[in-house]
Design an enzyme around this catalytic site. Structure first.
Site, PDB file in Angstrom:
ATOM      1  N   ASN A  70     -12.936  -3.293   2.654  1.00  0.00           N
ATOM      2  CA  ASN A  70     -13.925  -2.221   2.756  1.00  0.00           C
ATOM      3  C   ASN A  70     -14.875  -2.319   1.567  1.00  0.00           C
ATOM      4  O   ASN A  70     -14.437  -2.501   0.435  1.00  0.00           O
ATOM      5  CB  ASN A  70     -13.224  -0.862   2.771  1.00  0.00           C
ATOM      6  CG  ASN A  70     -12.345  -0.676   3.998  1.00  0.00           C
ATOM      7  OD1 ASN A  70     -12.731  -1.077   5.092  1.00  0.00           O
ATOM      8  ND2 ASN A  70     -11.173  -0.093   3.825  1.00  0.00           N
ATOM      9  N   ASP A 122       0.848  -1.189   0.000  1.00  0.00           N
ATOM     10  CA  ASP A 122       0.000   0.000   0.000  1.00  0.00           C
ATOM     11  C   ASP A 122       0.889   1.246   0.000  1.00  0.00           C
ATOM     12  O   ASP A 122       1.887   1.316   0.714  1.00  0.00           O
ATOM     13  CB  ASP A 122      -0.921   0.004   1.235  1.00  0.00           C
ATOM     14  CG  ASP A 122      -2.064   0.995   1.090  1.00  0.00           C
ATOM     15  OD1 ASP A 122      -3.220   0.541   1.013  1.00  0.00           O
ATOM     16  OD2 ASP A 122      -1.800   2.212   1.051  1.00  0.00           O
ATOM     17  N   HIS A 151      -6.973  -5.839   2.259  1.00  0.00           N
ATOM     18  CA  HIS A 151      -5.830  -5.262   2.982  1.00  0.00           C
ATOM     19  C   HIS A 151      -5.281  -6.355   3.907  1.00  0.00           C
ATOM     20  O   HIS A 151      -6.047  -6.947   4.683  1.00  0.00           O
ATOM     21  CB  HIS A 151      -6.265  -4.103   3.869  1.00  0.00           C
ATOM     22  CG  HIS A 151      -6.844  -2.918   3.151  1.00  0.00           C
ATOM     23  ND1 HIS A 151      -6.131  -1.766   2.927  1.00  0.00           N
ATOM     24  CD2 HIS A 151      -8.076  -2.694   2.646  1.00  0.00           C
ATOM     25  CE1 HIS A 151      -6.904  -0.876   2.306  1.00  0.00           C
ATOM     26  NE2 HIS A 151      -8.092  -1.413   2.133  1.00  0.00           N
ATOM     27  N   GLY A 166     -15.526   3.122   3.838  1.00  0.00           N
ATOM     28  CA  GLY A 166     -14.299   3.826   3.457  1.00  0.00           C
ATOM     29  C   GLY A 166     -13.635   3.302   2.201  1.00  0.00           C
ATOM     30  O   GLY A 166     -12.451   3.571   1.971  1.00  0.00           O
ATOM     31  N   GLN A 167     -14.380   2.557   1.387  1.00  0.00           N
ATOM     32  CA  GLN A 167     -13.785   2.087   0.128  1.00  0.00           C
ATOM     33  C   GLN A 167     -13.539   3.278  -0.794  1.00  0.00           C
ATOM     34  O   GLN A 167     -14.457   4.044  -1.098  1.00  0.00           O
ATOM     35  CB  GLN A 167     -14.701   1.072  -0.571  1.00  0.00           C
ATOM     36  CG  GLN A 167     -14.070   0.511  -1.841  1.00  0.00           C
ATOM     37  CD  GLN A 167     -14.919  -0.562  -2.526  1.00  0.00           C
ATOM     38  OE1 GLN A 167     -16.022  -0.884  -2.083  1.00  0.00           O
ATOM     39  NE2 GLN A 167     -14.386  -1.108  -3.601  1.00  0.00           N
ATOM     40  N   HIS A 196     -10.398  -5.260  -3.209  1.00  0.00           N
ATOM     41  CA  HIS A 196      -9.044  -5.419  -2.662  1.00  0.00           C
ATOM     42  C   HIS A 196      -9.110  -5.852  -1.208  1.00  0.00           C
ATOM     43  O   HIS A 196      -9.969  -5.415  -0.449  1.00  0.00           O
ATOM     44  CB  HIS A 196      -8.210  -4.148  -2.807  1.00  0.00           C
ATOM     45  CG  HIS A 196      -8.885  -2.897  -2.338  1.00  0.00           C
ATOM     46  ND1 HIS A 196      -9.866  -2.268  -3.085  1.00  0.00           N
ATOM     47  CD2 HIS A 196      -8.728  -2.164  -1.205  1.00  0.00           C
ATOM     48  CE1 HIS A 196     -10.269  -1.188  -2.434  1.00  0.00           C
ATOM     49  NE2 HIS A 196      -9.618  -1.112  -1.285  1.00  0.00           N
TER      50      HIS A 196
END
Ligand code: 5GP
Length: 115
Positions: A88, A31, A103, A94-95, A101
């Site tokens: 998310n 990230d 995390h 909070g996407q 994806h």
């Protein structure tokens, strides 16, 4: 024409990323704004927007992604300390990137409940 997501551009090598794993179905990279000492994003190469748009036919792909997470955690040496996997989905969660994806977060104590 719909604009490519930032992650599609990483898949297509149009923008750089620190890639830690790749196979024919997925890509994992660091990230750009890490929230923990280890912060990896794992994405399917198939352009799926979010969990909300997964199809039944994606079941094997999703299973594969979880097994890649298992192996990545091992490879990155975070299994003993523990790690968290976050997906998310949608605005309230909070996407910010409309490409599914996962995390993978590790390397520090992670608070619960999340903010
Ligand atoms: P979300 O908030 O959608 O769950 O997560 C998107 C993640 O993508 C964020 O953690 C953000 O830091 C990361 N991100 C956004 N743009 C880039 C980029 O260009 N490169 C990389 N490596 N990560 C990105």
């Amino acid at each position: 024409m719909t604009q490519k997501s930032i992650f599609q551009r990483i898949i297509d090598r149009e923008i750089p990323a620190q890639i830690v794993y790749e196979d024919d179905r997925c890509l994992a990279f660091r990230d750009v704004n890490p929230q923990a000492p280890t912060h990896i994003l794992l994405i399917p190469k198939k352009p799926i927007t979010s969990i909300a748009t997964l199809e039944d036919a994606d079941a094997a792909l999703v299973g594969h992604l979880w097994l890649v997470i298992r192996d990545l955690a091992q490879q990155l040496g975070v299994v003993d300390g523990g790690y968290r996997v976050v997906v998310n989905c949608g605005r309230d969660a909070g996407q910010t990137v409309d490409h599914l994806h996962f995390h993978l977060l590790a390397g520090r104590t992670l608070d619960w409940p999340p903010g």
